[in-house]
Design a protein around this motif. Structure first.
Motif, mmCIF file in Angstrom:
data_model
loop_
_atom_site.group_PDB
_atom_site.id
_atom_site.type_symbol
_atom_site.label_atom_id
_atom_site.label_comp_id
_atom_site.label_asym_id
_atom_site.label_seq_id
_atom_site.Cartn_x
_atom_site.Cartn_y
_atom_site.Cartn_z
ATOM 1 N N THR A 95 0.857 -1.220 -0.052
ATOM 2 C CA THR A 95 0.265 0.448 0.213
ATOM 3 C C THR A 95 0.835 1.288 -0.027
ATOM 4 O O THR A 95 0.692 2.071 -0.985
ATOM 5 C CB THR A 95 -0.941 -0.185 1.078
ATOM 6 N N VAL A 96 2.002 0.930 1.019
ATOM 7 C CA VAL A 96 2.850 2.391 0.841
ATOM 8 C C VAL A 96 3.423 2.571 -0.445
ATOM 9 O O VAL A 96 3.464 4.106 -0.691
ATOM 10 C CB VAL A 96 3.537 2.137 1.913
ATOM 11 N N THR A 97 4.153 1.314 -0.841
ATOM 12 C CA THR A 97 4.487 1.753 -1.778
ATOM 13 C C THR A 97 4.012 2.150 -3.462
ATOM 14 O O THR A 97 4.107 2.972 -4.100
ATOM 15 C CB THR A 97 5.651 0.137 -2.467
ATOM 16 N N ASP A 98 2.438 1.701 -3.469
ATOM 17 C CA ASP A 98 1.411 2.218 -4.043
ATOM 18 C C ASP A 98 1.176 4.041 -4.460
ATOM 19 O O ASP A 98 1.066 4.352 -5.104
ATOM 20 C CB ASP A 98 0.110 1.434 -4.495
ATOM 21 N N VAL A 99 0.960 3.911 -2.994
ATOM 22 C CA VAL A 99 0.862 5.362 -2.747
ATOM 23 C C VAL A 99 1.962 6.566 -3.794
ATOM 24 O O VAL A 99 1.852 7.889 -3.942
ATOM 25 C CB VAL A 99 0.450 5.772 -1.381
ATOM 26 N N LEU A 100 3.054 5.878 -2.704
ATOM 27 C CA LEU A 100 4.378 6.448 -3.571
ATOM 28 C C LEU A 100 4.571 6.807 -4.914
ATOM 29 O O LEU A 100 4.710 8.049 -5.713
ATOM 30 C CB LEU A 100 5.551 5.676 -2.491
ATOM 31 N N PHE A 101 4.185 5.307 -5.340
ATOM 32 C CA PHE A 101 4.289 5.457 -7.411
ATOM 33 C C PHE A 101 3.173 6.194 -7.572
ATOM 34 O O PHE A 101 3.698 7.295 -8.562
ATOM 35 C CB PHE A 101 4.236 4.451 -7.871
ATOM 36 N N TRP A 102 2.079 6.485 -7.211
ATOM 37 C CA TRP A 102 1.148 7.561 -7.181
ATOM 38 C C TRP A 102 1.520 8.771 -6.994
ATOM 39 O O TRP A 102 0.999 10.330 -8.321
ATOM 40 C CB TRP A 102 -0.470 7.401 -6.306
ATOM 41 N N ILE A 103 1.651 8.633 -6.332
ATOM 42 C CA ILE A 103 2.789 10.380 -5.716
ATOM 43 C C ILE A 103 3.381 10.977 -6.245
ATOM 44 O O ILE A 103 3.315 11.870 -7.669
ATOM 45 C CB ILE A 103 3.769 10.617 -4.264
ATOM 46 N N ALA A 104 3.877 9.765 -7.074
ATOM 47 C CA ALA A 104 5.251 10.327 -8.072
ATOM 48 C C ALA A 104 5.125 10.381 -9.598
ATOM 49 O O ALA A 104 4.822 11.487 -10.550
ATOM 50 C CB ALA A 104 6.566 9.304 -8.508
ATOM 51 N N HIS B 185 0.109 0.771 -10.754
ATOM 52 C CA HIS B 185 -0.233 0.589 -9.268
ATOM 53 C C HIS B 185 -1.386 0.393 -9.035
ATOM 54 O O HIS B 185 -1.592 1.082 -7.767
ATOM 55 C CB HIS B 185 1.549 1.390 -8.602
#
Length: 291
Positions: free
Chosen positions: A11-20, A132
């Motif tokens: 979940t954290v990984t997905d959110v970081l990629f959404w931000i990027a 993601h």
């Protein structure tokens, strides 16, 4: 406990990629595309065009407002998990759209450079979000809906078709043929970059090998590359001789190693090498990965 940790990590990984992804997409639109009277396609293209006609309405607000009806449709078709992810990613995109112009100046140079770099950044950003498990709403949702019926058409190609309709609308509003032509470059480069990011680790090479030493070659390919090999019975059309064909899929950089293995046992093998745009299964892309 391990499953929970994995879920939190994912979940954290997905959110970081959404931000990027949403940052890169917004950067593309607000720095290269919109300031030069170009259209990025999709709801964003519509929103930037409306903002061009009515500057008082922020682009980010327009994007989120236009997506509300599509959110409702997505909730019905894809379920709440998908739509929640999409709402979050769209909200991030809308926020970046309105924040970036305050800190990063627009590039108002050569339009061809704007179209090329704008399109590439746009595609990379969208690809990261798509890969993601979310979208930035708008035409991305429409693309997923169409792909339910036409799964053989790539995401980038489908987006390209839908976006072309948007840039025609934008060109009419901008009253510029040049804007239409350069916008075509934007959405074309965006589609290609998006396909590359989404396919990513799914790319591979398929080798079909006909040799007189299938057992030895199969054993060495499996041991030295870790790739599986399927053995298919074939018959020579000219000689009528019964043979075996080896079928395996590898990464592009592993092709040379496989050819070397084949050459080890057969000086005159028959090999067909083709590019696989997407490979699902062990060692490649997970079947459950959402695109």
């Amino acid at each position: 406990m391990k499953a929970n940790k994995k879920t939190v990590f994912d979940t954290v990984t997905d959110v970081l990629f959404w931000i990027a992804g949403t940052f890169l997409y917004s950067l593309s639109v607000q720095v290269f595309v919109a300031p030069n009277a170009l259209a990025a396609g999709g709801v964003t293209g519509i929103a930037t065009t409306i903002n061009y006609l009515f500057p008082v309405i922020p682009t980010g607000v327009l994007i989120f407002a236009c997506n509300i009806p599509l959110f409702i449709i997505s909730w019905i078709v894809f379920g709440k998990n998908f739509i929640l992810r999409t709402i979050i990613a769209t909200a991030m995109n809308s926020v970046f759209m309105d924040i970036i112009p305050q800190f990063i100046p627009a590039y108002e140079g050569e339009k061809l450079i704007c179209a090329l770099f704008g399109g590439i950044l746009c595609g990379i950003g969208l690809g990261l979000v798509f890969r993601h498990g979310a979208t930035t709403g708008g035409m991305d949702i429409a693309t997923r809906l169409v792909r339910l019926k036409l799964p053989h058409i790539s995401t980038g190609t489908m987006t390209l078709v839908l976006d072309f309709c948007v840039i025609l609308f934008a060109g009419l509003c901008f009253k510029s043929v040049d804007s239409i032509l350069y916008s075509v470059i934007v959405v074309f480069m965006s589609g290609k970059a998006m396909d590359s990011v989404i396919a990513g680790m799914g790319h591979g090479r398929m080798l079909m090998i006909v040799s007189v030493h299938p057992e030895e070659i199969t054993k060495d390919i499996t041991n030295e590359t870790g790739r599986g090999v399927s053995v298919l019975p074939v018959q020579g059309g000219f000689t009528g001789e019964e043979k075996k064909m080896l079928l395996c899929v590898v990464r592009a950089h592993e092709v040379a190693k496989v050819r070397k293995i084949v050459k080890r046992y057969d000086e005159h093998p028959f090999i067909i090498i083709t590019e696989s745009s997407e490979v699902l299964g062990l060692g490649f892309k997970d079947h459950n990965e959402t695109l």
